[in-house]
Design an enzyme around this catalytic site. Sequence first.
Site, mmCIF file in Angstrom:
data_model
loop_
_atom_site.group_PDB
_atom_site.id
_atom_site.type_symbol
_atom_site.label_atom_id
_atom_site.label_comp_id
_atom_site.label_asym_id
_atom_site.label_seq_id
_atom_site.Cartn_x
_atom_site.Cartn_y
_atom_site.Cartn_z
ATOM 1 N N HIS A 1 33.198 21.529 41.119
ATOM 2 C CA HIS A 1 31.941 21.641 41.876
ATOM 3 C C HIS A 1 30.765 21.210 41.010
ATOM 4 O O HIS A 1 30.645 21.628 39.863
ATOM 5 C CB HIS A 1 31.701 23.087 42.321
ATOM 6 C CG HIS A 1 32.586 23.532 43.436
ATOM 7 N ND1 HIS A 1 32.427 24.724 44.086
ATOM 8 C CD2 HIS A 1 33.649 22.933 44.029
ATOM 9 C CE1 HIS A 1 33.353 24.848 45.019
ATOM 10 N NE2 HIS A 1 34.113 23.775 45.000
ATOM 11 N N TYR B 1 25.323 31.614 47.289
ATOM 12 C CA TYR B 1 24.809 32.929 46.916
ATOM 13 C C TYR B 1 23.678 33.245 47.897
ATOM 14 O O TYR B 1 22.655 32.562 47.891
ATOM 15 C CB TYR B 1 24.272 32.913 45.478
ATOM 16 C CG TYR B 1 25.357 32.829 44.419
ATOM 17 C CD1 TYR B 1 25.965 31.624 44.101
ATOM 18 C CD2 TYR B 1 25.768 33.978 43.730
ATOM 19 C CE1 TYR B 1 26.962 31.556 43.124
ATOM 20 C CE2 TYR B 1 26.757 33.916 42.749
ATOM 21 C CZ TYR B 1 27.352 32.706 42.463
ATOM 22 O OH TYR B 1 28.330 32.645 41.492
ATOM 23 N N PRO C 1 29.519 40.636 38.399
ATOM 24 C CA PRO C 1 30.135 39.327 38.669
ATOM 25 C C PRO C 1 29.194 38.246 39.210
ATOM 26 O O PRO C 1 29.617 37.093 39.354
ATOM 27 C CB PRO C 1 31.230 39.646 39.700
ATOM 28 C CG PRO C 1 30.867 40.959 40.278
ATOM 29 C CD PRO C 1 30.063 41.696 39.265
ATOM 30 N N LYS D 1 30.578 35.200 34.948
ATOM 31 C CA LYS D 1 30.686 35.038 33.495
ATOM 32 C C LYS D 1 31.834 35.808 32.827
ATOM 33 O O LYS D 1 32.198 35.503 31.690
ATOM 34 C CB LYS D 1 29.375 35.498 32.823
ATOM 35 C CG LYS D 1 28.226 34.549 33.042
ATOM 36 C CD LYS D 1 28.315 33.356 32.123
ATOM 37 C CE LYS D 1 27.468 32.200 32.564
ATOM 38 N NZ LYS D 1 28.161 31.144 33.277
ATOM 39 N N TYR E 1 24.620 28.768 34.254
ATOM 40 C CA TYR E 1 25.742 28.904 35.187
ATOM 41 C C TYR E 1 26.941 28.059 34.756
ATOM 42 O O TYR E 1 28.078 28.540 34.746
ATOM 43 C CB TYR E 1 25.298 28.529 36.607
ATOM 44 C CG TYR E 1 26.278 28.995 37.654
ATOM 45 C CD1 TYR E 1 26.208 30.270 38.196
ATOM 46 C CD2 TYR E 1 27.311 28.161 38.084
ATOM 47 C CE1 TYR E 1 27.126 30.716 39.131
ATOM 48 C CE2 TYR E 1 28.237 28.585 39.021
ATOM 49 C CZ TYR E 1 28.133 29.870 39.543
ATOM 50 O OH TYR E 1 29.059 30.305 40.467
HETATM 51 P P1 RFL Z 1 41.672 42.017 31.820
HETATM 52 O O1 RFL Z 1 41.867 40.823 32.720
HETATM 53 O O2 RFL Z 1 41.209 43.272 32.454
HETATM 54 O O3 RFL Z 1 43.057 42.245 31.078
HETATM 55 C C1 RFL Z 1 43.312 43.418 30.335
HETATM 56 C C2 RFL Z 1 44.811 43.684 30.395
HETATM 57 O O4 RFL Z 1 45.109 44.805 29.584
HETATM 58 C C3 RFL Z 1 46.044 45.614 30.276
HETATM 59 N N1 RFL Z 1 45.950 46.977 29.739
HETATM 60 C C4 RFL Z 1 46.868 47.552 28.908
HETATM 61 N N2 RFL Z 1 48.007 47.070 28.400
HETATM 62 C C5 RFL Z 1 48.712 47.909 27.579
HETATM 63 N N3 RFL Z 1 48.345 49.175 27.303
HETATM 64 C C6 RFL Z 1 47.189 49.681 27.773
HETATM 65 N N4 RFL Z 1 46.820 50.941 27.490
HETATM 66 C C7 RFL Z 1 46.403 48.852 28.628
HETATM 67 N N5 RFL Z 1 45.220 49.021 29.297
HETATM 68 C C8 RFL Z 1 44.969 47.886 29.951
HETATM 69 C C9 RFL Z 1 45.641 45.482 31.724
HETATM 70 O O5 RFL Z 1 46.688 45.802 32.623
HETATM 71 C C10 RFL Z 1 45.263 44.009 31.810
HETATM 72 O O6 RFL Z 1 46.351 43.188 32.159
HETATM 73 O O7 RFL Z 1 40.676 41.677 30.628
HETATM 74 P P2 RFL Z 1 40.324 40.298 29.891
HETATM 75 O O8 RFL Z 1 41.585 39.579 29.487
HETATM 76 O O9 RFL Z 1 39.298 40.635 28.900
HETATM 77 O O10 RFL Z 1 39.688 39.366 31.036
HETATM 78 C C11 RFL Z 1 38.447 39.665 31.613
HETATM 79 C C12 RFL Z 1 38.407 39.225 33.077
HETATM 80 O O11 RFL Z 1 39.539 39.737 33.756
HETATM 81 C C13 RFL Z 1 37.115 39.661 33.783
HETATM 82 O O12 RFL Z 1 36.005 39.530 32.931
HETATM 83 C C14 RFL Z 1 36.835 38.834 35.064
HETATM 84 O O13 RFL Z 1 37.814 39.033 36.048
HETATM 85 C C15 RFL Z 1 35.460 39.174 35.617
HETATM 86 N N6 RFL Z 1 35.148 38.451 36.856
HETATM 87 C C16 RFL Z 1 34.723 37.128 36.826
HETATM 88 N N7 RFL Z 1 34.669 36.449 35.675
HETATM 89 C C17 RFL Z 1 34.336 35.118 35.669
HETATM 90 O O14 RFL Z 1 34.278 34.507 34.590
HETATM 91 N N8 RFL Z 1 34.048 34.415 36.812
HETATM 92 C C18 RFL Z 1 34.088 35.008 38.017
HETATM 93 O O15 RFL Z 1 33.901 34.320 39.025
HETATM 94 C C19 RFL Z 1 34.404 36.430 38.062
HETATM 95 N N9 RFL Z 1 34.466 37.072 39.234
HETATM 96 C C20 RFL Z 1 35.281 39.082 38.089
HETATM 97 C C21 RFL Z 1 34.910 38.370 39.271
HETATM 98 C C22 RFL Z 1 35.784 40.370 38.193
HETATM 99 C C23 RFL Z 1 35.901 40.960 39.429
HETATM 100 N N10 RFL Z 1 36.462 42.242 39.451
HETATM 101 C C24 RFL Z 1 37.525 42.594 40.332
HETATM 102 C C25 RFL Z 1 36.179 43.152 38.390
HETATM 103 C C26 RFL Z 1 35.008 38.953 40.506
HETATM 104 C C27 RFL Z 1 35.466 40.263 40.590
HETATM 105 C C28 RFL Z 1 35.491 40.886 41.958
HETATM 106 C C1 PHB Z 2 34.946 34.164 43.053
HETATM 107 O O1 PHB Z 2 35.238 33.064 43.573
HETATM 108 O O2 PHB Z 2 35.733 35.121 43.033
HETATM 109 C C2 PHB Z 2 33.600 34.361 42.463
HETATM 110 C C3 PHB Z 2 32.721 33.282 42.401
HETATM 111 C C4 PHB Z 2 31.453 33.453 41.854
HETATM 112 C C5 PHB Z 2 31.070 34.694 41.382
HETATM 113 C C6 PHB Z 2 31.949 35.776 41.441
HETATM 114 C C7 PHB Z 2 33.211 35.600 41.972
HETATM 115 O O3 PHB Z 2 29.818 34.845 40.895
#
Ligand code: RFL
Ligand code: PHB
Length: 396
Positions: free
Chosen positions: A75, A204, A296, A300, A388
Site C-alpha cells: 500500500h 482510519y 494499535p 507499530k 507510519y
Molecule cells: P507476542 O506476539 O505476544 O509473543 C509472545 C509469546 O510468548 C508466549 N509466552 C510464553 N511462552 C513461554 N512461557 C511463558 N511464561 C510465556 N508467556 C507468554 C506467548 O504465548 C506468545 O506466543 O509478542 P512479540 O513477539 O513481542 O510480538 C509483539 C506483537 O505480537 C504485537 O506488538 C502486535 O500484535 C501489536 N499489534 C500490531 N502491531 C503492528 O506492528 N501492526 C499492527 O497493525 C498491529 N495491530 C496489534 C494490532 C495487536 C493487537 N492485539 C490483539 C493486541 C492489532 C491488535 C488488535
Molecule cells: C490490522 O490490519 O489488523 C491493523 C491495521 C492497522 C492498525 C491496526 C491493525 O493500525
Amino acid sequence: MKTMKTKVGIVGAGPAGLLLSHLLHLAGISSIVLESRSRAYVEQRVRAGVLEQGTVDLLTQSGLGDRLHREGLRHHGIELRFGGQGHRIDMTALTGGRAIVVYGQQEVVKDLIAARVAADGALHFGVSDLAVHDIDSSSPFIRCQHDGDDLTVRCDIIAGCDGFHGVCRDAIPPGILKVFERTYPFAWLGILAKARPTHEELIYAYHERGFALYSMRSPEITRLYLQVPPDEDISNWPDDRIWTELRTRLETDDGWKLEEGPVLEKGITGMRSFVAEPMQFGRLVLAGDAAHIVPPTGAKGMNLAIADVRVLAHALTRYFGDGRNDLLAAYSQTCLKRIWRAEHFSWWMTSMLHIFPGDDTFGGRLQRSQLDYVVRSTAACTSLAENYVGLPFADP
Ligand code: RFL
Ligand code: PHB
C-alpha cells in the site's frame, strides 16, 4: 529430568522470539525457543497486519520474503476519514518512495516457524511453569515442564520475548525497572470477515460515535475495528450490531459502501501505552511486547518487536563472535530511541482519532482542527507518513 545447552535461551515464539532465533541461526549462533502455546495456536492468532518498509526489507534480506512478496498487499497510502469525507495521504510520495505491506502477523509467524523447522531449529511448544534463574550470574538457566518432564535449558543469554503477560520482565529484581504507562478509556472490537475489500487502502475514521478502522488481509478477507467502552462484553455485539455500527462510522456522503460477509473471528483488545526501562538486567534481555506496548492505532507493535530483535541479533553476533560486549551493553539505550518515537506516534494517532468519554466540546474541536491540518498541510502529513511507514533504522 532433561538438560539442554545453548547460547541463547529464548522465551516466547511470537514474532520477536522466532525472528531472533532465525537471525542468530544465520549468524551461526545456537538458540532454543520455549513457547507455552501450541504451534497451531500461535499460527492462528489474529493480530497485527501492517509491516513497515524496514520490517519488509529485514524479512526479505533474511530469506523470509517469498510468500510475503507474493501474498502481501503493498500500500502506498492510507485514508483519514472524517466529516463524511475521505482524505488520502500519499505516503510513498511524501517519504521518497517508502510504503507498507499488509500481511497478517500470523503469516509472518508461519513463515518464521517454517524457516526454523527447515533448519532443524529447536522449537518447543506447549511448555508450562517456565521460570528464569540466575540471570545476574554468568550461567543463567531456564526451567520448565515439557512433555511431562522437567526441562532445564542452560545458556549464556536469556531473551525474554514472552509478550506483555510473560514472566521474564517480572524476573528482574524490584527497584531496577522504571515503568512508564498510560491506559486509555476505550478498547477495540476487531472482526475478521469473509468479505471482499471495497477500498484498496486502510481507512482510519474519526466519527462522533467513535473511531473505526477499515483494513484487510487478502482480496477475500476484510479486517475491521470499532472503538468500544474499555470493559465492553463481546456478547453485547451480535454481528448485525457490528455491521450497523461500522456502516455508520465508515460510510461516506459520496455513496461508498461496505461489503459485508460472515464474521470469521471477533475479539476485544484493551488499549495501553507501556515502557519498562532498561530492557536488560544481567544476562536477561527483553524484546518486543515483553518490554513495551503501544495502542494499535499507529500499527507499530509488531514492527517495534522486529526492530528490537534486529538490534539484539547484531549485538549478540558481536558478543559471541568477537567477545565484545559494547553493543549488548548499549542494547536497551539503542532500542529505546525508536521505541519512544513509536510511543509518541501511537499516542498521537490514538488521541487524534478516538472519542474520549466525558471530553468537552473543546476537545472535539481540537481533534477536528488537527485532522484538517494533517490533511491540508504538506508538513503535517509528511510527519504522519514518515512515522507510519517507519523511520529508517539507525546504523547498528
Ligand atoms: P507476542 O506476539 O505476544 O509473543 C509472545 C509469546 O510468548 C508466549 N509466552 C510464553 N511462552 C513461554 N512461557 C511463558 N511464561 C510465556 N508467556 C507468554 C506467548 O504465548 C506468545 O506466543 O509478542 P512479540 O513477539 O513481542 O510480538 C509483539 C506483537 O505480537 C504485537 O506488538 C502486535 O500484535 C501489536 N499489534 C500490531 N502491531 C503492528 O506492528 N501492526 C499492527 O497493525 C498491529 N495491530 C496489534 C494490532 C495487536 C493487537 N492485539 C490483539 C493486541 C492489532 C491488535 C488488535
Ligand atoms: C490490522 O490490519 O489488523 C491493523 C491495521 C492497522 C492498525 C491496526 C491493525 O493500525
